[in-house]
Design a protein around this motif. Structure first.
Motif, PDB file in Angstrom:
ATOM      1  N   CYS A  85       0.830  -1.201   0.000  1.00  0.00           N
ATOM      2  CA  CYS A  85       0.000   0.000   0.000  1.00  0.00           C
ATOM      3  C   CYS A  85       0.869   1.259   0.000  1.00  0.00           C
ATOM      4  O   CYS A  85       1.997   1.245   0.508  1.00  0.00           O
ATOM      5  CB  CYS A  85      -0.919   0.021   1.225  1.00  0.00           C
ATOM      6  SG  CYS A  85      -2.210  -1.241   1.201  1.00  0.00           S
ATOM      7  N   PRO A  86       0.364   2.359  -0.543  1.00  0.00           N
ATOM      8  CA  PRO A  86       1.106   3.623  -0.496  1.00  0.00           C
ATOM      9  C   PRO A  86       1.429   4.016   0.939  1.00  0.00           C
ATOM     10  O   PRO A  86       0.635   3.815   1.852  1.00  0.00           O
ATOM     11  CB  PRO A  86       0.143   4.628  -1.134  1.00  0.00           C
ATOM     12  CG  PRO A  86      -0.761   3.804  -1.978  1.00  0.00           C
ATOM     13  CD  PRO A  86      -0.917   2.498  -1.257  1.00  0.00           C
ATOM     14  N   GLY A  87       2.623   4.570   1.127  1.00  0.00           N
ATOM     15  CA  GLY A  87       3.045   5.012   2.450  1.00  0.00           C
ATOM     16  C   GLY A  87       3.748   3.956   3.263  1.00  0.00           C
ATOM     17  O   GLY A  87       4.360   4.276   4.296  1.00  0.00           O
ATOM     18  N   GLN A  88       3.677   2.704   2.844  1.00  0.00           N
ATOM     19  CA  GLN A  88       4.381   1.652   3.561  1.00  0.00           C
ATOM     20  C   GLN A  88       5.866   1.640   3.182  1.00  0.00           C
ATOM     21  O   GLN A  88       6.318   2.368   2.288  1.00  0.00           O
ATOM     22  CB  GLN A  88       3.761   0.297   3.248  1.00  0.00           C
ATOM     23  CG  GLN A  88       2.388   0.064   3.852  1.00  0.00           C
ATOM     24  CD  GLN A  88       1.968  -1.379   3.709  1.00  0.00           C
ATOM     25  OE1 GLN A  88       1.615  -1.820   2.622  1.00  0.00           O
ATOM     26  NE2 GLN A  88       2.018  -2.115   4.804  1.00  0.00           N
ATOM     27  N   THR A  89       6.616   0.781   3.853  1.00  0.00           N
ATOM     28  CA  THR A  89       8.033   0.614   3.564  1.00  0.00           C
ATOM     29  C   THR A  89       8.249  -0.697   2.817  1.00  0.00           C
ATOM     30  O   THR A  89       7.837  -1.758   3.285  1.00  0.00           O
ATOM     31  CB  THR A  89       8.866   0.610   4.855  1.00  0.00           C
ATOM     32  OG1 THR A  89       8.748   1.884   5.495  1.00  0.00           O
ATOM     33  CG2 THR A  89      10.336   0.350   4.550  1.00  0.00           C
TER      34      THR A  89
END
Length: 222
Positions: free
Chosen positions: A16-20
């Protein structure tokens, strides 16, 4: 909220967007990571925090091992990374007064029922689907439309994501469904064939002498 890929166990990673993003090579030898052909790391672990759709693509690691006798061997593996982002497309923008606007939220795996639409920061009640339709659009419908949802991580948790688009509303249609006869070779019309009042109409033709005819007027030569 981190997603870790054991490099030799997975060929595809969804995040997901924002994850590492954390990709780990095998430790076979000296490792060089590429993303869509460009070098991004010379470390065995490739860590990218706060990922976005720009991080989509194919990641490749080449591991080089030099034996005590000086023999060189290589291993190359790839993993495809997909960032489950969200964005909005519009059927027309700018759009003429009186036309019908359709906004489509394009997204990956999101939580059922989590989609919400906003206009200029105010929630649009009852709009929880991927499509937002506004019929007979008026100037007061212009503004910034935002869609929000919860991206579902591989572990089953949720990450909030959002996208926005600014819609511009022009005057009533002056020309619509333009019909053009071609005398020679080819003609092209850039963009939509609906022209709002006050907008500029540009038509292009090529191939010798061209005859243009305006509606209810005599032909003229350009």
């Amino acid at each position: 909220n981190n997603t870790t890929s054991s490099f030799f166990d997975e060929n595809e990673v969804t995040i997901c967007p924002g994850q590492t993003l954390d990709l780990t090579a095998s430790g076979y030898g000296a490792e060089i990571w590429h993303h869509n052909g460009a070098v991004v790391s010379s470390d065995g672990n490739l860590i990218i925090p706060n990922v976005s759709s720009a991080n989509n693509g194919i990641y490749e690691v080449t591991e080089t091992y030099i034996s005590p006798t000086g023999t060189t061997s290589e291993k190359t593996r790839t993993v495809t990374v997909t960032v489950e982002d969200i964005w909005i497309s519009a059927n027309q923008n700018p759009i003429c007064t009186g036309a019908n606007l359709v906004l489509t939220a394009m997204h990956g795996n999101v939580q059922t029922g989590s989609i919400k639409w906003y206009k200029d920061g105010v929630v649009i009640i009852g709009q929880n689907a991927s499509l937002l339709s506004i019929t007979n659009i008026q100037p007061n419908n212009a503004g910034t439309y935002t869609v929000t949802a919860n991206c579902v991580t591989p572990g089953g948790s949720f990450v909030p994501i959002s996208a926005d688009i600014t819609i511009n509303v022009s005057g009533a249609p002056a020309l619509s469904n333009i019909e053009i006869g071609v005398v020679q070779n080819e003609i092209s019309i850039p963009g939509n064939t609906t022209i709002c009042s006050g907008q500029q109409l540009q038509l292009y033709a090529s191939g010798g002498n061209v005859t243009w005819t305006e509606p209810s007027q005599d032909p003229f030569i350009m």
